[in-house]
Design a protein around this motif. Structure first.
Motif, PDB file in Angstrom:
ATOM      1  N   LEU A  52       2.880   3.558 -47.895  1.00  0.00           N
ATOM      2  CA  LEU A  52       3.568   4.664 -48.317  1.00  0.00           C
ATOM      3  C   LEU A  52       4.370   5.567 -47.545  1.00  0.00           C
ATOM      4  CD1 LEU A  52       0.680   6.154 -50.910  1.00  0.00           C
ATOM      5  CD2 LEU A  52       3.046   5.408 -51.484  1.00  0.00           C
ATOM      6  N   LEU A  53       3.663   5.627 -46.135  1.00  0.00           N
ATOM      7  CA  LEU A  53       4.450   6.454 -45.169  1.00  0.00           C
ATOM      8  C   LEU A  53       5.601   5.983 -45.083  1.00  0.00           C
ATOM      9  CD1 LEU A  53       4.397   8.773 -43.225  1.00  0.00           C
ATOM     10  CD2 LEU A  53       3.270   7.140 -41.583  1.00  0.00           C
ATOM     11  N   ALA A  54       5.931   4.687 -44.824  1.00  0.00           N
ATOM     12  CA  ALA A  54       7.313   3.875 -44.608  1.00  0.00           C
ATOM     13  C   ALA A  54       8.154   4.173 -45.704  1.00  0.00           C
ATOM     14  CB  ALA A  54       6.899   2.488 -44.397  1.00  0.00           C
ATOM     15  N   ALA A  55       7.691   4.296 -46.837  1.00  0.00           N
ATOM     16  CA  ALA A  55       8.617   4.551 -48.465  1.00  0.00           C
ATOM     17  C   ALA A  55       9.095   5.986 -48.116  1.00  0.00           C
ATOM     18  CB  ALA A  55       7.694   4.203 -49.572  1.00  0.00           C
ATOM     19  N   PHE A  56       7.970   6.754 -47.786  1.00  0.00           N
ATOM     20  CA  PHE A  56       8.254   8.473 -47.532  1.00  0.00           C
ATOM     21  C   PHE A  56       9.511   8.536 -46.497  1.00  0.00           C
ATOM     22  CE2 PHE A  56       7.444  12.342 -45.426  1.00  0.00           C
ATOM     23  CZ  PHE A  56       7.650  13.134 -46.203  1.00  0.00           C
ATOM     24  N   LEU A  57       9.005   8.161 -45.210  1.00  0.00           N
ATOM     25  CA  LEU A  57      10.355   8.276 -44.163  1.00  0.00           C
ATOM     26  C   LEU A  57      11.692   7.785 -44.554  1.00  0.00           C
ATOM     27  CD1 LEU A  57       7.922   7.623 -41.210  1.00  0.00           C
ATOM     28  CD2 LEU A  57       8.746   9.885 -42.066  1.00  0.00           C
ATOM     29  N   ARG A  58      11.735   6.472 -45.264  1.00  0.00           N
ATOM     30  CA  ARG A  58      12.814   5.883 -45.801  1.00  0.00           C
ATOM     31  C   ARG A  58      14.021   7.090 -46.460  1.00  0.00           C
ATOM     32  NH1 ARG A  58      10.206   1.129 -46.958  1.00  0.00           N
ATOM     33  NH2 ARG A  58      10.312   1.681 -49.098  1.00  0.00           N
ATOM     34  N   ARG A  59      13.248   7.734 -47.144  1.00  0.00           N
ATOM     35  CA  ARG A  59      14.017   8.764 -47.790  1.00  0.00           C
ATOM     36  C   ARG A  59      14.763   9.842 -46.885  1.00  0.00           C
ATOM     37  NH1 ARG A  59      13.529   8.292 -53.167  1.00  0.00           N
ATOM     38  NH2 ARG A  59      12.056   6.518 -53.935  1.00  0.00           N
ATOM     39  N   PHE A  60      14.179   9.975 -45.755  1.00  0.00           N
ATOM     40  CA  PHE A  60      14.764  10.745 -44.603  1.00  0.00           C
ATOM     41  C   PHE A  60      15.289  10.061 -43.686  1.00  0.00           C
ATOM     42  CE2 PHE A  60      11.804  13.058 -46.866  1.00  0.00           C
ATOM     43  CZ  PHE A  60      12.053  14.372 -46.982  1.00  0.00           C
ATOM     44  N   GLY A  61      15.533   8.679 -44.021  1.00  0.00           N
ATOM     45  CA  GLY A  61      16.586   8.085 -42.955  1.00  0.00           C
ATOM     46  C   GLY A  61      16.024   7.784 -41.756  1.00  0.00           C
ATOM     47  N   ILE A  62      14.811   7.369 -41.926  1.00  0.00           N
ATOM     48  CA  ILE A  62      13.824   6.964 -40.927  1.00  0.00           C
ATOM     49  C   ILE A  62      13.367   5.558 -41.316  1.00  0.00           C
ATOM     50  CG2 ILE A  62      11.836   7.442 -39.418  1.00  0.00           C
ATOM     51  CD1 ILE A  62      12.276  10.264 -39.780  1.00  0.00           C
ATOM     52  N   GLY A  63      13.452   4.588 -40.341  1.00  0.00           N
ATOM     53  CA  GLY A  63      13.007   3.400 -40.610  1.00  0.00           C
ATOM     54  C   GLY A  63      11.523   3.024 -40.072  1.00  0.00           C
ATOM     55  N   SER A  64      11.224   1.854 -40.435  1.00  0.00           N
ATOM     56  CA  SER A  64       9.744   1.533 -39.940  1.00  0.00           C
ATOM     57  C   SER A  64       9.626   0.099 -39.635  1.00  0.00           C
ATOM     58  CB  SER A  64       8.713   1.841 -41.032  1.00  0.00           C
ATOM     59  OG  SER A  64       9.004   1.266 -42.264  1.00  0.00           O
ATOM     60  N   VAL A  65       8.572  -0.363 -38.806  1.00  0.00           N
ATOM     61  CA  VAL A  65       8.100  -1.478 -38.768  1.00  0.00           C
ATOM     62  C   VAL A  65       6.706  -1.678 -38.896  1.00  0.00           C
ATOM     63  CG1 VAL A  65       9.800  -2.476 -37.172  1.00  0.00           C
ATOM     64  CG2 VAL A  65       7.677  -1.469 -36.126  1.00  0.00           C
ATOM     65  N   ARG A  66       6.089  -2.740 -39.284  1.00  0.00           N
ATOM     66  CA  ARG A  66       4.548  -2.930 -39.697  1.00  0.00           C
ATOM     67  C   ARG A  66       4.045  -3.448 -38.727  1.00  0.00           C
ATOM     68  NH1 ARG A  66       2.976  -5.094 -45.772  1.00  0.00           N
ATOM     69  NH2 ARG A  66       4.420  -3.384 -45.973  1.00  0.00           N
ATOM     70  N   ALA A  67       3.002  -2.803 -38.252  1.00  0.00           N
ATOM     71  CA  ALA A  67       2.025  -3.346 -37.141  1.00  0.00           C
ATOM     72  C   ALA A  67       1.290  -4.392 -37.463  1.00  0.00           C
ATOM     73  CB  ALA A  67       1.046  -2.203 -36.560  1.00  0.00           C
ATOM     74  N   SER A 108       1.010  -7.349 -28.010  1.00  0.00           N
ATOM     75  CA  SER A 108       1.257  -8.656 -28.721  1.00  0.00           C
ATOM     76  C   SER A 108       1.550  -8.612 -30.094  1.00  0.00           C
ATOM     77  CB  SER A 108       0.474  -9.921 -28.207  1.00  0.00           C
ATOM     78  OG  SER A 108      -0.816  -9.660 -28.737  1.00  0.00           O
ATOM     79  N   GLY A 109       0.843  -7.606 -30.844  1.00  0.00           N
ATOM     80  CA  GLY A 109       0.847  -7.212 -32.210  1.00  0.00           C
ATOM     81  C   GLY A 109       1.916  -6.340 -32.572  1.00  0.00           C
ATOM     82  N   SER A 110       2.695  -5.960 -31.267  1.00  0.00           N
ATOM     83  CA  SER A 110       3.885  -4.928 -31.688  1.00  0.00           C
ATOM     84  C   SER A 110       5.271  -5.690 -31.370  1.00  0.00           C
ATOM     85  CB  SER A 110       3.629  -3.767 -30.785  1.00  0.00           C
ATOM     86  OG  SER A 110       2.211  -3.245 -30.882  1.00  0.00           O
ATOM     87  N   ALA A 111       5.479  -6.914 -31.450  1.00  0.00           N
ATOM     88  CA  ALA A 111       6.631  -7.690 -31.186  1.00  0.00           C
ATOM     89  C   ALA A 111       7.827  -7.122 -31.771  1.00  0.00           C
ATOM     90  CB  ALA A 111       6.667  -9.158 -31.392  1.00  0.00           C
ATOM     91  N   GLU A 112       7.918  -6.486 -33.189  1.00  0.00           N
ATOM     92  CA  GLU A 112       8.995  -6.300 -33.759  1.00  0.00           C
ATOM     93  C   GLU A 112       9.363  -4.826 -33.539  1.00  0.00           C
ATOM     94  OE1 GLU A 112      12.076  -5.974 -36.527  1.00  0.00           O
ATOM     95  OE2 GLU A 112      10.924  -7.534 -35.808  1.00  0.00           O
ATOM     96  N   PHE A 113       8.560  -3.914 -33.089  1.00  0.00           N
ATOM     97  CA  PHE A 113       8.722  -2.627 -32.435  1.00  0.00           C
ATOM     98  C   PHE A 113       9.433  -2.657 -31.250  1.00  0.00           C
ATOM     99  CE2 PHE A 113       7.981   1.081 -30.031  1.00  0.00           C
ATOM    100  CZ  PHE A 113       7.785   2.060 -30.842  1.00  0.00           C
ATOM    101  N   ILE A 114       9.168  -3.493 -30.274  1.00  0.00           N
ATOM    102  CA  ILE A 114       9.562  -4.057 -28.889  1.00  0.00           C
ATOM    103  C   ILE A 114      10.995  -4.403 -29.315  1.00  0.00           C
ATOM    104  CG2 ILE A 114       9.799  -5.192 -26.756  1.00  0.00           C
ATOM    105  CD1 ILE A 114       6.640  -5.061 -27.127  1.00  0.00           C
ATOM    106  N   ARG A 115      11.152  -5.268 -30.433  1.00  0.00           N
ATOM    107  CA  ARG A 115      12.522  -5.827 -30.544  1.00  0.00           C
ATOM    108  C   ARG A 115      13.543  -4.730 -30.781  1.00  0.00           C
ATOM    109  NH1 ARG A 115      15.895  -7.036 -34.117  1.00  0.00           N
ATOM    110  NH2 ARG A 115      14.746  -6.199 -35.869  1.00  0.00           N
ATOM    111  N   ARG A 116      13.079  -4.114 -31.757  1.00  0.00           N
ATOM    112  CA  ARG A 116      13.893  -2.993 -32.214  1.00  0.00           C
ATOM    113  C   ARG A 116      14.166  -2.057 -31.046  1.00  0.00           C
ATOM    114  NH1 ARG A 116      13.293  -1.491 -37.996  1.00  0.00           N
ATOM    115  NH2 ARG A 116      14.703   0.513 -37.406  1.00  0.00           N
ATOM    116  N   ILE A 117      13.201  -1.455 -30.111  1.00  0.00           N
ATOM    117  CA  ILE A 117      13.657  -0.871 -29.119  1.00  0.00           C
ATOM    118  C   ILE A 117      14.706  -1.376 -28.235  1.00  0.00           C
ATOM    119  CG2 ILE A 117      12.780   0.092 -26.721  1.00  0.00           C
ATOM    120  CD1 ILE A 117      11.967   1.857 -29.263  1.00  0.00           C
ATOM    121  N   GLU A 118      14.608  -3.004 -27.975  1.00  0.00           N
ATOM    122  CA  GLU A 118      15.654  -3.431 -27.205  1.00  0.00           C
ATOM    123  C   GLU A 118      17.097  -3.573 -27.986  1.00  0.00           C
ATOM    124  OE1 GLU A 118      12.313  -6.522 -24.786  1.00  0.00           O
ATOM    125  OE2 GLU A 118      13.573  -7.234 -26.612  1.00  0.00           O
ATOM    126  N   ALA A 119      16.898  -3.573 -29.058  1.00  0.00           N
ATOM    127  CA  ALA A 119      18.379  -3.423 -30.123  1.00  0.00           C
ATOM    128  C   ALA A 119      18.869  -2.151 -29.903  1.00  0.00           C
ATOM    129  CB  ALA A 119      17.994  -3.775 -31.438  1.00  0.00           C
TER     130      ALA A 119
END
Length: 248
Positions: A104-119, A127-138
């Motif tokens: 729900l939080l992710a859906a709410f933030l999308r309406r304000f232009g803020i993306g999300s990754v799921r832990a 090691s459970g945050s690989a997608e978060f790290i990938r987004r930072i590196e990008a």
């Protein structure tokens, strides 16, 4: 147990299993679009007080960046989301839990232009945050509530610095407070600014140590620095949390 009772028990169990997903589906699909309209109008009525846009743009310039704040400051920060126009495809994003609340939080933030990754639901480690790290590196900018997702309020979690170090990211500490509004009786003491309230911002860079020993000392320094910024903006989060042991 009779066949009728077994059927009733099975039906009741199925109803309980389906009720929670169905409830969140209705909220996400139908209530969020309706509720976001007045909230958008409220956010447009708010004005940051004495903000240097050039200074903010300079703070956000590093290619790898993480912003640390408190969970209860979300609405105040949304009011300031339009201060900086990030060059596409760069985007602010958060890491949410795999729970229905996180969805729900992710859906709410999308309406304000803020993306999300799921832990990861399996691990709370880096090691459970690989997608978060990938987004930072990008090049995207991570927003992390250092006392989330369920507190204790105002207590910085040790995993934050490890995550920033692994991603090779610079860290900005950010606090936001409103001149008036409603403080909810939730664990994070989230504040919803009132219409036409003034938003105060306080921010500073925080040096991140490399991987290895030393996170304990740095964690306490981060705790103290973020508390100081929150006090500058008059946040109730810190006023109500100072008696609690920090960095537990």
């Amino acid at each position: 147990m009779t066949s009728a009772k077994r059927y009733a028990t099975a039906s009741g169990s199925a109803h309980r299993m389906l009720s929670r997903p169905a409830k969140f589906f209705v909220i996400e699909r139908y209530l969020l679009p309706v509720l976001s309209l007045p909230l958008r109008a409220l956010m447009r009525s708010l004005r940051p007080r004495e903000v240097d846009r050039a200074a903010i743009a300079e703070l956000l310039a590093p290619p790898r960046l993480v912003i640390a704040t408190y969970h209860g400051m979300l609405f105040n920060l949304l009011a300031c989301a339009g201060l900086v126009c990030l060059p596409p495809p760069r985007q602010f994003f958060v890491m949410t839990s795999p729970s229905y609340d996180g969805r729900l939080l992710a859906a709410f933030l999308r309406r304000f232009g803020i993306g999300s990754v799921r832990a990861s639901s399996r691990s709370r480690s880096v090691s459970g945050s690989a997608e978060f790290i990938r987004r930072i590196e990008a090049g995207d900018i991570g927003l992390i509530a250092v006392d989330g997702p369920r507190g204790p309020r105002g207590a910085v979690k040790p995993g934050f610095l490890k995550l920033a170090a692994v991603a090779g990211a610079e860290v900005i500490l950010l606090a936001a407070g409103a001149s008036y509004g409603i403080t909810f009786p939730t664990w994070d003491r989230a504040q919803l600014p009132g219409p036409f309230a003034r938003i105060d911002l306080a921010f500073e860079r925080f040096p991140v140590p490399s991987r290895g020993p030393g996170f304990g000392d740095e964690l306490q320094k981060l705790q103290t620095a973020l508390e100081g910024l929150a006090l500058q903006v008059g946040s109730a989060i810190v006023r109500e949390s100072r008696a609690r042991p920090s960095c537990g």
